[in-house]
Design an enzyme around this catalytic site. Structure first.
Site, PDB file in Angstrom:
ATOM      1  N   ASP A   1      -0.977  20.258 -32.643  1.00  0.00           N
ATOM      2  CA  ASP A   1      -1.618  20.876 -33.789  1.00  0.00           C
ATOM      3  C   ASP A   1      -2.523  21.968 -33.207  1.00  0.00           C
ATOM      4  O   ASP A   1      -2.881  21.907 -32.029  1.00  0.00           O
ATOM      5  CB  ASP A   1      -2.434  19.776 -34.486  1.00  0.00           C
ATOM      6  CG  ASP A   1      -3.466  20.308 -35.433  1.00  0.00           C
ATOM      7  OD1 ASP A   1      -3.116  20.535 -36.601  1.00  0.00           O
ATOM      8  OD2 ASP A   1      -4.624  20.496 -35.017  1.00  0.00           O
TER       9      ASP A   1
ATOM     10  N   ASP B   1      -5.611  24.075 -34.947  1.00  0.00           N
ATOM     11  CA  ASP B   1      -7.048  24.032 -35.198  1.00  0.00           C
ATOM     12  C   ASP B   1      -7.595  22.621 -34.998  1.00  0.00           C
ATOM     13  O   ASP B   1      -7.069  21.665 -35.555  1.00  0.00           O
ATOM     14  CB  ASP B   1      -7.364  24.532 -36.616  1.00  0.00           C
ATOM     15  CG  ASP B   1      -8.791  25.028 -36.713  1.00  0.00           C
ATOM     16  OD1 ASP B   1      -9.096  26.079 -36.127  1.00  0.00           O
ATOM     17  OD2 ASP B   1      -9.612  24.327 -37.336  1.00  0.00           O
TER      18      ASP B   1
END
Ligand code: PLP
Ligand code: CA
Length: 306
Positions: A27, A29
């Site tokens: 992922d 952020d």
């Protein structure tokens, strides 16, 4: 009593994971950066994985930028060797879905979203409605609705208006008009305790207005993983590790795709949240429980030193 999953790993255990896994899905952020700042050590981790010949993929629900802009961001933040082919964003995957799965040709897509989404649609050759700015005070009666709209695509839209909601609702009266959402994220953390409402809020408004449920493209839906495995041969779920910071999207995504999951504590979810899910009696909550937990992905670094 030992909790299921949530295994804190360090040193030798991380080295074992590095040996055992061929692909690492990150992922963005909260895992590899916070807005415009790289998580300390993350560029070195990514570089070391690539140098070892590991598959490295980025799976982000952030639909606001085309992949080319992410490539530049990776470079700006000190990541080397990240190519556009490694990046799977919800807007890119939404464009792939509309092109390859829904096979939208004529008619076009009504976009409730941002420029990053339109750019990926353009690149994929998916037609979308080019709207002129609405006159202030205009109502749904003042608008000409287009015929033959094939899909409504909802994502992050900081120009969201009641009138857009109204138009999208009208298009979705047609049961043949697809209802897609880039992601269903509820909100995102910003600095100083502020938050950014997520695309999920806009999708929810449209779901209520239409009585329909959107097809979600981004995490936790499996579609992003299907995009990866259709573009890269030999991506075996058993040999992948999904690394994320949000239990309800990233861990559920990993679980939905049959991947081992790792929570980093540099983002949204806390260890206590994971442990609470782990203790829950409800079986549906077990999909949010990570297999492994680290403080930060920089915890990988010692494992690269021989
Ligand atoms: N969507 C938007 C608009 C965002 O700003 C963010 C995070 O900043 C995300 C989605 C979540 O991105 P990720 O999946 O990389 O955590
Ligand atoms: Ca995240």
């Amino acid at each position: 009593i030992g909790l299921k999953g949530c295994r804190r790993v360090r040193g030798a255990q991380i080295r074992h994971l590095l040996d055992a896994k061929a692909c690492f899905l990150f992922d963005c952020d909260g895992v590899i950066w916070h807005g415009e700042q790289a998580v300390p050590g993350a560029p070195r981790v990514v570089h070391a994985l690539l140098r070892r010949g590991k598959g490295v993929f980025f799976v982000t629900n952030n639909c606001t930028r085309p992949r080319e802009t992410y490539v530049r961001k990776f470079r700006r933040l000190g990541f080397t060797g990240v190519r556009r082919e490694h990046i799977f964003s919800s807007s890119y995957c939404a464009a792939l879905y509309l092109r390859d799965v829904a096979q939208v040709r004529g008619g076009g897509v009504f976009v409730v979203g941002c420029e990053g989404m339109r750019e990926e649609l353009r690149e994929a050759g998916v037609p979308y409605l080019q709207e002129e700015a609405d006159v202030p005070g205009a109502t749904i009666y003042d608008c000409a609705l287009s015929a033959g709209v094939k899909a409504v695509l909802v994502g992050h839209d900081d120009q969201f208006t009641f009138l857009k909601l109204a138009k999208a609702s009208c298009y979705l009266r047609d049961p043949d008009c697809l209802f897609l959402a880039t992601d269903s994220d509820p909100w995102h953390p910003l600095k100083d305790g502020r938050i950014l409402p997520g695309s999920g809020c806009l999708t929810a408004a449209l779901e209520v207005a239409t009585g329909r449920k959107a097809t979600v493209i981004g995490k936790p839906s499996r579609f992003m993983f299907e995009c990866i495995s259709s573009q890269f041969t030999g991506v075996d779920p058993a040999q992948c590790l999904m690394v994320g910071d949000r239990l309800e999207t990233d861990m559920l995504f990993g679980s939905n795709c049959g991947l081992d999951t790792m929570l980093t504590l540099t983002g949204v979810s806390q260890l206590e949240d994971a442990e609470e899910y782990s203790r829950s009696e409800q079986s549906t909550k077990q999909c949010f429980v990570p297999d492994y937990v680290v403080d930060t992905i920089a915890d990988f670094l010692p494992a690269f030193e021989e």
